[in-house]
Motif scaffolding. Structure first.
Motif, short mmCIF file in Angstrom:
data_model
loop_
_atom_site.label_atom_id
_atom_site.label_comp_id
_atom_site.label_asym_id
_atom_site.label_seq_id
_atom_site.Cartn_x
_atom_site.Cartn_y
_atom_site.Cartn_z
N ALA A 152 -20.63 16.86 9.46
CA ALA A 152 -20.00 15.98 8.47
C ALA A 152 -20.31 14.53 8.82
CB ALA A 152 -18.48 16.19 8.44
N LEU A 153 -20.47 13.74 7.78
CA LEU A 153 -20.64 12.30 7.92
C LEU A 153 -19.74 11.66 6.87
CD1 LEU A 153 -22.06 9.76 9.01
CD2 LEU A 153 -23.97 10.25 7.50
N ASN A 154 -18.82 10.82 7.32
CA ASN A 154 -17.92 10.20 6.34
C ASN A 154 -17.64 8.74 6.67
OD1 ASN A 154 -15.30 9.91 7.87
ND2 ASN A 154 -15.60 12.10 8.11
N GLU A 155 -17.23 8.02 5.65
CA GLU A 155 -16.82 6.63 5.80
C GLU A 155 -15.64 6.40 4.87
OE1 GLU A 155 -20.16 4.24 4.57
OE2 GLU A 155 -19.94 4.78 2.46
N GLY A 156 -14.80 5.45 5.22
CA GLY A 156 -13.64 5.19 4.36
C GLY A 156 -12.87 3.98 4.82
N SER A 157 -11.86 3.66 4.04
CA SER A 157 -10.97 2.55 4.38
C SER A 157 -9.54 3.01 4.21
CB SER A 157 -11.24 1.34 3.46
OG SER A 157 -10.95 1.68 2.11
N SER A 158 -8.64 2.37 4.94
CA SER A 158 -7.22 2.72 4.82
C SER A 158 -6.37 1.47 4.99
CB SER A 158 -6.84 3.78 5.86
OG SER A 158 -7.05 3.31 7.17
N GLU A 159 -5.14 1.59 4.53
CA GLU A 159 -4.21 0.46 4.56
C GLU A 159 -2.82 0.99 4.88
OE1 GLU A 159 -2.80 -3.25 1.64
OE2 GLU A 159 -4.06 -1.63 0.85
N ARG A 160 -2.08 0.23 5.67
CA ARG A 160 -0.69 0.59 5.98
C ARG A 160 0.19 -0.61 5.71
NH1 ARG A 160 0.93 2.46 11.99
NH2 ARG A 160 0.06 4.46 11.31
N ILE A 161 1.36 -0.38 5.10
CA ILE A 161 2.32 -1.47 4.92
C ILE A 161 3.71 -1.00 5.33
CG2 ILE A 161 0.99 -2.47 3.01
CD1 ILE A 161 3.18 -1.54 1.12
N TYR A 162 4.52 -1.95 5.73
CA TYR A 162 5.94 -1.68 5.99
C TYR A 162 6.72 -2.92 5.56
CZ TYR A 162 10.47 -1.01 8.08
OH TYR A 162 11.83 -0.88 8.24
N LEU A 163 7.79 -2.72 4.81
CA LEU A 163 8.67 -3.83 4.48
C LEU A 163 10.10 -3.32 4.34
CD1 LEU A 163 8.74 -3.56 0.99
CD2 LEU A 163 6.48 -4.46 1.43
N ASN A 164 11.05 -4.22 4.55
CA ASN A 164 12.45 -3.81 4.43
C ASN A 164 13.30 -4.93 3.85
OD1 ASN A 164 13.30 -5.56 6.54
ND2 ASN A 164 13.02 -3.98 8.11
N SER A 165 14.56 -4.58 3.58
CA SER A 165 15.47 -5.51 2.92
C SER A 165 15.90 -6.65 3.84
CB SER A 165 16.70 -4.76 2.42
OG SER A 165 17.31 -4.03 3.48
N ASP A 166 15.54 -6.55 5.12
CA ASP A 166 15.87 -7.60 6.07
C ASP A 166 14.76 -8.65 6.18
OD1 ASP A 166 17.72 -8.66 7.89
OD2 ASP A 166 16.69 -7.76 9.60
N GLY A 167 13.72 -8.49 5.37
CA GLY A 167 12.65 -9.49 5.35
C GLY A 167 11.41 -9.13 6.13
N ALA A 168 11.37 -7.93 6.72
CA ALA A 168 10.16 -7.51 7.44
C ALA A 168 9.02 -7.30 6.44
CB ALA A 168 10.41 -6.22 8.21
N LEU A 169 7.83 -7.72 6.83
CA LEU A 169 6.67 -7.64 5.93
C LEU A 169 5.44 -7.40 6.79
CD1 LEU A 169 6.57 -8.25 2.79
CD2 LEU A 169 5.54 -10.43 3.41
N ARG A 170 4.91 -6.18 6.74
CA ARG A 170 3.76 -5.82 7.56
C ARG A 170 2.65 -5.28 6.67
NH1 ARG A 170 5.50 -7.96 12.34
NH2 ARG A 170 6.83 -6.60 13.59
N GLN A 171 1.41 -5.60 7.01
CA GLN A 171 0.27 -5.08 6.27
C GLN A 171 -0.96 -5.06 7.17
OE1 GLN A 171 -0.84 -7.40 2.81
NE2 GLN A 171 -1.59 -5.57 1.76
N ALA A 172 -1.71 -3.97 7.12
CA ALA A 172 -2.95 -3.89 7.90
C ALA A 172 -3.95 -3.02 7.17
CB ALA A 172 -2.66 -3.29 9.29
N GLN A 173 -5.21 -3.42 7.25
CA GLN A 173 -6.30 -2.64 6.66
C GLN A 173 -7.34 -2.35 7.73
OE1 GLN A 173 -7.31 -5.35 3.22
NE2 GLN A 173 -7.54 -3.39 2.18
N ARG A 174 -8.07 -1.27 7.54
CA ARG A 174 -9.16 -0.96 8.46
C ARG A 174 -10.21 -0.11 7.75
NH1 ARG A 174 -5.90 3.58 11.90
NH2 ARG A 174 -6.49 5.37 10.63
N THR A 175 -11.40 -0.10 8.31
CA THR A 175 -12.44 0.83 7.87
C THR A 175 -12.82 1.71 9.06
OG1 THR A 175 -14.13 -0.82 8.39
CG2 THR A 175 -13.39 -0.67 6.09
N GLN A 176 -13.36 2.88 8.76
CA GLN A 176 -13.72 3.82 9.83
C GLN A 176 -14.78 4.77 9.32
OE1 GLN A 176 -10.40 5.46 12.04
NE2 GLN A 176 -11.48 7.38 12.42
N ALA A 177 -15.68 5.16 10.22
CA ALA A 177 -16.72 6.14 9.88
C ALA A 177 -16.85 7.13 11.02
CB ALA A 177 -18.05 5.44 9.63
N THR A 178 -17.22 8.36 10.69
CA THR A 178 -17.33 9.44 11.67
C THR A 178 -18.54 10.30 11.37
OG1 THR A 178 -14.90 9.57 11.59
CG2 THR A 178 -16.03 11.29 12.82
#
Length: 455
Positions: A152-178
């Motif tokens: 197998a050969l693959n490539e892709g991108s992904s994103e993660r976020i987290y936020l809450n009612s207390d004002g937390a705000l997180r976001q991250a993106q990445r790419t990866q291939a295998t």
């Protein structure tokens, strides 16, 4: 789905507005989404070409009684978020009062800077051509190699976020291939033999395809001249991949959630116990530069950080979520998933020899020693042969019997033992760390392991 990041500020404003309208004072949201393209081939022909997009959103709501409800969805539209928030609010009436998660106290702390530049994708057609070339190259390395049953050969991108009612705000993106290549070789009157290799990179252009081909060919060819092995106890050298697989199968030893659930070898008061030989160090280092899949925060927004698990052989820390950390009176470690009952798991193991230590077996070197030993290349059937809560394992393996530097592939055999005995029977940790696709580890030598040959 486009690769443009989610507008998390707009998302937080929208959820705050919906929550205010519904009288909800405490909520949080975790989301992840990914897009990938992958190809597989079979003897010069495309076998599978696949492109996929996935998204998953989890919303949690705490009601006036402090109970938590949770809803999962894949719909990030206005109406989808509204339904998720309302559903979680209604579900909170049935929340478990004995296990209530909270916000991580570190959900707004600074997160580490990761040097993981986003890479452009090449497209599925280019991936297919590269994999067809790789297959042709590998098939030509030896007359007995006649197929690549797994590739197998693959490539892709992904994103993660987290936020809450207390004002937390997180976001991250990445790419990866295998890329993954497993060759199968067969000679007349002999059993089929196989060997594989894997490579990871931030993007498919950076993948070490030639190194992957070389390793898969070398491993496969080295297993052609096989012989049975006598049943007995042996001096064993684990390759870095094999030892990381073994320790990973028993990671519940370090998992606070497993400890609280009674399915771990460790207990709440196990911190400080001698688990391994005094020169053994193990760190969960999700920020290691070689960790392609690194994320700066976990499912609860807690920053990722290196966490010593075993230092000089002693158990130093458990992996924690917010809820387990609260139970243990410590801070969250950045290893949580997201859910009503939050999961906990390791990121990236780094095994090292404690600095300044010497052993009676310092002469042992897998590339140059006159001792007779078994070199374990890879462990198989980990899902079936490991009893994590008991410490026991019995696993088929691929490897060689090495005598005076000469390797002979082992026809078929099983290695068995108890992880607690293994960690205390380590006689040598080689000084050169090896970066693998699943962690960092040197070659590790263990004496007196039971091997059952199928002779």
């Amino acid at each position: 789905m486009s690769n443009s990041p989610i507008n998390v500020q707009a998302l937080q404003d929208q959820l705050n507005s919906l929550a205010k309208r519904e009288g909800i004072s405490q909520w949080d949201l975790g989301a992840s989404r990914s897009s990938s393209a992958s190809v597989q081939v079979d003897r010069g022909e495309p076998k599978q070409l696949k492109a996929s997009q996935r998204s998953s959103i989890t919303v949690r709501v705490w009601n006036q009684q402090g109970l938590v409800g949770i809803t999962s969805t894949s719909d990030l539209s206005d109406s989808g978020l509204e339904k998720a928030l309302m559903g979680a609010h209604q579900a909170s009436a049935f929340g478990n009062p004995d296990d209530v998660p909270g916000f991580s106290p570190l959900a707004k702390a600074d997160v580490p800077e990761l040097d993981r530049p986003m890479k452009e994708s090449q497209g599925i057609q280019v991936l297919l051509e590269q994999l067809l070339d790789a297959e042709k190259d590998l098939l030509g390395r030896h007359p007995a190699i006649n197929t690549l049953p797994y590739n197998a050969l693959n490539e892709g991108s992904s994103e993660r976020i987290y936020l809450n009612s207390d004002g937390a705000l997180r976001q991250a993106q990445r790419t990866q291939a295998t890329v993954y290549l497993m060759a199968r070789a067969e000679e007349n009157g002999r059993k089929p033999r196989s060997g594989g290799a894997v490579r990871l990179a931030l993007g498919s252009r950076e993948l070490d395809l030639s190194g992957c081909i070389d390793e898969a060919a070398e491993r496969t060819i080295s297993h052609l001249n096989y012989k049975p092995i006598d049943t007995g106890r042996y001096l064993v050298c684990f390759t870095p991949e094999a030892f990381l697989d073994l320790i990973g199968s028993f990671s519940s030893m370090f998992n606070a959630r497993a400890v609280l659930d009674g399915v771990s070898l460790s207990k709440q008061d196990s911190i400080g116990e001698q688990l391994a030989v005094p020169f053994f160090n193990l760190t969960d280092n999700g920020l290691h530069p070689a960790h392609i899949g690194a994320m700066p925060f976990d499912g609860e927004g807690t920053p990722t950080r290196p966490l010593p698990l075993i230092g000089n052989g002693e158990l130093k820390n458990f992996l924690h979520s917010e809820a387990t950390a609260r139970r243990f009176g410590v801070t969250p470690t950045g290893h949580a998933g997201m859910g009503a009952k939050v999961s906990v798991g390791p990121d990236w193991f780094e095994i090292t020899r404690a600095p300044g230590t010497t052993t009676d077996a310092d002469h042992l070197d897998h590339t140059n020693t006159s001792d007779t030993f078994v070199l374990v290349e890879s462990l198989n059937a980990l899902h079936a042969g490991v009893k994590a809560s008991q410490g026991a394992f019995s696993l088929p393996f691929d490897g060689w019997l090495v005598n005076n530097g000469e390797r002979t592939s082992i026809e078929a055999a099983t290695i068995a033992g108890d992880i607690r005995d293994v960690l205390k029977s380590i006689v040598q940790i080689e000084r050169t760390p090896v970066v693998t696709h699943e962690g960092v580890c040197p070659h590790i030598w263990v004496d007196g392991l039971a091997i059952t040959g199928d002779a």
